[in-house]
Every structure is written in C-alpha cells, then in structure tokens.
Scaffold this motif. Sequence first.
Motif, PDB file in Angstrom:
ATOM      1  N   PHE A   1       5.980   3.556  -4.310  1.00 34.52           N
ATOM      2  CA  PHE A   1       7.188   3.837  -3.531  1.00 34.52           C
ATOM      3  C   PHE A   1       7.164   2.982  -2.267  1.00 34.52           C
TER       4      PHE A   1
ATOM      5  N   SER B   1       1.276  -3.319   8.385  1.00 36.77           N
ATOM      6  CA  SER B   1       1.489  -2.034   7.711  1.00 36.77           C
ATOM      7  C   SER B   1       0.936  -0.884   8.560  1.00 36.77           C
TER       8      SER B   1
ATOM      9  N   ALA C   1       9.069   1.851   6.788  1.00 38.90           N
ATOM     10  CA  ALA C   1       8.598   3.009   7.552  1.00 38.90           C
ATOM     11  C   ALA C   1       9.154   3.011   8.979  1.00 38.90           C
TER      12      ALA C   1
ATOM     13  N   GLU D   1       3.414  -0.144  11.264  1.00 40.67           N
ATOM     14  CA  GLU D   1       4.625   0.482  10.741  1.00 40.67           C
ATOM     15  C   GLU D   1       4.376   1.937  10.364  1.00 40.67           C
TER      16      GLU D   1
ATOM     17  N   LEU E   1       9.255   1.900   1.269  1.00 41.25           N
ATOM     18  CA  LEU E   1      10.291   2.299   2.228  1.00 41.25           C
ATOM     19  C   LEU E   1       9.961   1.630   3.562  1.00 41.25           C
TER      20      LEU E   1
ATOM     21  N   PRO F   1       0.853  -1.193   0.000  1.00 44.91           N
ATOM     22  CA  PRO F   1       0.000   0.000   0.000  1.00 44.91           C
ATOM     23  C   PRO F   1       0.887   1.239   0.000  1.00 44.91           C
TER      24      PRO F   1
HETATM   25  N1  LIG Z   1       4.692   1.677   0.478  1.00 51.72           N
HETATM   26  C1  LIG Z   1       5.360   1.147   1.525  1.00 51.72           C
HETATM   27  O1  LIG Z   1       6.553   1.324   1.702  1.00 51.72           O
HETATM   28  N2  LIG Z   1       4.621   0.399   2.375  1.00 51.72           N
HETATM   29  C2  LIG Z   1       5.201  -0.255   3.447  1.00 51.72           C
HETATM   30  N3  LIG Z   1       6.329   0.211   4.166  1.00 51.72           N
HETATM   31  C3  LIG Z   1       6.257  -0.258   5.415  1.00 51.72           C
HETATM   32  O2  LIG Z   1       7.106  -0.085   6.294  1.00 51.72           O
HETATM   33  N4  LIG Z   1       5.086  -0.934   5.590  1.00 51.72           N
HETATM   34  C4  LIG Z   1       4.374  -0.903   4.435  1.00 51.72           C
HETATM   35  O3  LIG Z   1       3.261  -1.346   4.202  1.00 51.72           O
END
Ligand SMILES: NC(=O)N[C@H]1NC(=O)NC1=O
Length: 173
Positions: A119, A84, A123, A87, A121, A68
């Motif tokens: 994108f 997610s 998180a 995070e 990353l 997502p």
């Molecule tokens: N788009 C994206 O990076 N999503 C993710 N990153 C993260 O740490 N959890 C996610 O779902």
Amino acid sequence: MDIEKVNSMDFGEFVDVFGNVIERCPLIAAAVWSQRPFSDLEDLEKHFYAFIDALPPSGQEGILRCHPDLAGRELQQGTLTAESQREQSGAGLTSLGADERLRLEELNAQYRARFGFPFVLAARLSHRAAVPRELARRLHCSPAQELRIALGEVKKIARLRLADLLGVDPSRL
Ligand SMILES: NC(=O)N[C@H]1NC(=O)NC1=O
C-alpha cells in the motif's frame, strides 16, 4: 537550487541528488538525466512522471514494490531511506501505539495479499488516523483502479521530494 544548476549537473551528481525522488529507483533519475536540459522545474517533474507512465504494468508494480510499508518492519528496524523516515515521522507513524501498529500491519498484509504490492500513500499529505481508513477504503478498489491510484501517490511523493530538493513551494511545481 535553480534549473541552470540542475542542467549543469553531471550524471553522477544528478543521480546522487535525484536518485530517491522515486523511492529506491535511482534508475529513473538516471534515465531522466538523459533528457536534459530541462526548461524549468515543472519540466523536470514531467520527465519523472513520463518515465513511470511509459512502463508496462509489471514495471509500474515494480516501482510500488520498492516502497517500504507505512509503519512496517523497516521503520521498526531503522532501515528506511532518510526521505521515507521523514515522511512517516511527519505523519505521526513513528509514534503509533501497539494497537494502531498492529491494525496497520494487518491491513498492510491484507492489501499486499489482494494486490501483490505494498500500500502506497503520500504520508506527508496524510496523518496517522487517516492512513488505516484510507487503506481500508482502497482495499475495495479493483486491481486496475488501485494500480492507477497507487502510482498517483508515487507522483505526489515525488513532487514533494523534488520541491524539497529545489527549495520551492510544491504548489509552484
Ligand atoms: N508505503 C508507502 O506509502 N511508503 C511511502 N509513502 C511515503 O510518503 N513515503 C514512503 O516511503
């Protein structure tokens, strides 16, 4: 959870527990189960990574497309996976102001238009102010470079999720 416990899991249990180590890709856990027994936690992690690395680019891009957007529509709609949600919330992305959210939405759209996947990353290793900066920086990468960077982020996310599930410090993996 120790490695003996992991090795004793039947297929259904293993996929239930590890099915979202790679976001919305339970097929990867299903494939990894066939590789048991695992010698240790690091070995388990390596099998997840090896599956990703062995895919053709179309499959690797498919994995990215299962993620997502950060602070995107699914967060607004409350349809993120539990992992997610945790995070994104940990990085402060659930409490952005309207301006910050719009800026990120715009950058996410630019990124998707340029590379054809969202994108990605880790998180938990970032925070709300750093995310748009990193996104803007990565917009300048070449497509091949960016695919490699994004898959590296998928692996960082997987490492943290595995560490949570196994109750270990991620630096031990
Ligand atoms: N788009 C994206 O990076 N999503 C993710 N990153 C993260 O740490 N959890 C996610 O779902």
